[in-house]
Design an enzyme around this catalytic site. Structure first.
Site, PDB file in Angstrom:
ATOM      1  N   GLY A   1       0.818  -1.200   0.000  1.00 18.69           N
ATOM      2  CA  GLY A   1       0.000   0.000   0.000  1.00 18.69           C
ATOM      3  C   GLY A   1       0.856   1.256   0.000  1.00 18.69           C
TER       4      GLY A   1
ATOM      5  N   GLY B   1      -0.237  -4.743   0.933  1.00 23.62           N
ATOM      6  CA  GLY B   1      -1.490  -4.564   0.211  1.00 23.62           C
ATOM      7  C   GLY B   1      -1.643  -5.499  -0.964  1.00 23.62           C
TER       8      GLY B   1
ATOM      9  N   GLU C   1       5.507  -5.756   7.949  1.00 21.38           N
ATOM     10  CA  GLU C   1       4.989  -4.548   8.587  1.00 21.38           C
ATOM     11  C   GLU C   1       5.529  -4.281   9.990  1.00 21.38           C
ATOM     12  OE1 GLU C   1       2.157  -5.599   5.356  1.00 21.38           O
ATOM     13  OE2 GLU C   1       3.215  -6.718   6.906  1.00 21.38           O
TER      14      GLU C   1
ATOM     15  N   ASP D   1      -1.666  -6.625   8.061  1.00 26.43           N
ATOM     16  CA  ASP D   1      -3.114  -6.408   7.976  1.00 26.43           C
ATOM     17  C   ASP D   1      -3.681  -7.022   6.698  1.00 26.43           C
ATOM     18  OD1 ASP D   1      -1.881  -4.479   6.352  1.00 26.43           O
ATOM     19  OD2 ASP D   1      -3.428  -2.986   6.698  1.00 26.43           O
TER      20      ASP D   1
END
Length: 371
Positions: free
Chosen positions: A93, A141, A164, A172
């Site tokens: 992302g 992402g 992350e 996530d």
């Protein structure tokens, strides 16, 4: 520059986190997403090759409605998603933009995660075969755009990671759902360390459902891999391919991550003393202590939750990170100043209390994600 960093190979270092790419390098002369019909297939191409197809909110807002349209379209049998260029499916992302928004209270810090997770859920519940060609770098992402779909095709160029914790975040995009469902403690190992799986190991680990040589992907798509049975959904019951015993450097090495606390995992690694264990101990020592503890609890809880409930939980965590300190410090150290030396706060695992972790999972009330 970006290309020099790539060519030198330094960008593949997990501490450089290709999952988190600045948005300012993008070439806005080209559409960021290509949406087209090829026969009875809907094809999505992420078209930001200069930044390894990093996902931004504009792209999410183009992909989601098209997915929903194709899902109910009688002229569309399957959906294929791929990345432009020859280096990445999607390296993650556009976190730098989110960071800047979070600092000033801009709504992007909420909107990006909310709409990304809604897209992840749409992929996970898609009624037609969804095929992700994870040819190249697939992180953050990009993982959310692929792992929840019915088919994930890896190649020898696939590089998969969820790094992350190195920037004060957590794995996530539904990581709390798919990671604990990998064999043994492999998912927890990948989540805490950001370890990179490559090539066939991506399939062996259960992340990919198929492996095809990169040069053969077009042929496989047209005549071999996805048969008419697959198109009619008859393969859905197979789920993920049978996971082979995964080993990093010695059999059962991931067993060292079988502990109920991060401190317990670190103790296991130090007691083991192998080269593998020493390397993972060093890696964990560089990660945000808060992120490590949040991630462990995320995967422990996610193991028994639906994807929808996991995404609701992860949205709460994303907003806790936006309110916190480590995320901004991690992005500063990795992306902005690039000194690779974040000063975490708290700085040790022992200083991260259970109460601090619990607060990150608290309901946001009317601001909770709804699916």
């Amino acid at each position: 520059g970006f290309e020099e960093c790539w060519l030198s190979g330094r960008l593949l270092d997990p501490q450089h986190l290709v999952v988190l790419l600045p948005h300012y390098l993008d070439d806005h002369a080209e559409p960021e997403v290509l949406l087209e019909k090829v026969g009875r297939a809907g094809v999505i191409t992420m078209n930001r090759p200069k930044v390894l197809n990093a996902l931004n909110l504009t792209m999410i807002r183009q992909i989601y409605p098209q997915l929903k349209k194709w899902e109910s379209d009688n002229e569309t049998d399957i959906v294929i998603i791929k990345g432009a260029g020859d280096k990445a499916f999607c390296a993650g992302g556009d976190i730098r933009a989110v960071t800047e928004a979070g600092k000033v209270g801009d709504s992007l810090a909420q909107d990006f995660f909310r709409e990304e997770y809604i897209l992840n859920n749409a992929i996970g519940s898609y009624r037609k075969p969804y095929i992700a060609l994870i040819d190249g770098i697939t992180m953050g992402g990009g993982v959310g755009l692929s792992v929840h779909g019915r088919f994930r095709v890896a190649t020898e160029k696939t590089l998969f990671a969820m790094p992350e914790t190195a920037i004060g975040l957590f794995p996530d995009v539904g990581g709390g759902y798919f990671l604990p469902r990998l064999q043994g403690k492999l998912g927890l190992f990948l989540a805490l360390t950001g370890f990179r799986l490559k090539g066939r190991d991506v399939q062996r680990a259960g992340v990919a459902t198929h492996f095809v040589e990169s040069k053969k992907v077009p042929c496989a798509l047209s005549v071999q891999l996805f048969t008419s049975d697959a198109l009619q959904g008859r393969m859905k019951g197979r789920g993920v391919v049978e996971v082979l015993l995964f080993s990093v450097s010695c059999p059962n090495s991931v067993r060292l991550f079988s502990a109920s606390s991060v401190e317990g995992i670190v103790k296991n690694l130090k007691t083991d003393g192998s080269e593998f264990a020493k390397k993972q101990t060093e890696t964990l020592s560089k990660m945000s202590p808060t992120s490590l503890k949040i991630t462990l609890k995320q995967l422990q809880a996610g193991a028994s939750l639906s994807l929808q409930d996991v995404l609701v939980m992860e949205y709460r965590l994303s907003q806790a990170c936006m309110r916190g300190y480590d995320f901004y410090e991690g992005v500063r150290a990795v992306l902005v100043d690039k000194d690779q030396n974040p000063k975490w706060n708290p700085s040790t695992l022992e200083e991260v209390s259970d109460q601090m972790v619990e607060q990150c999972f608290s309901s946001l009330g009317e601001k909770d994600l709804t699916l």
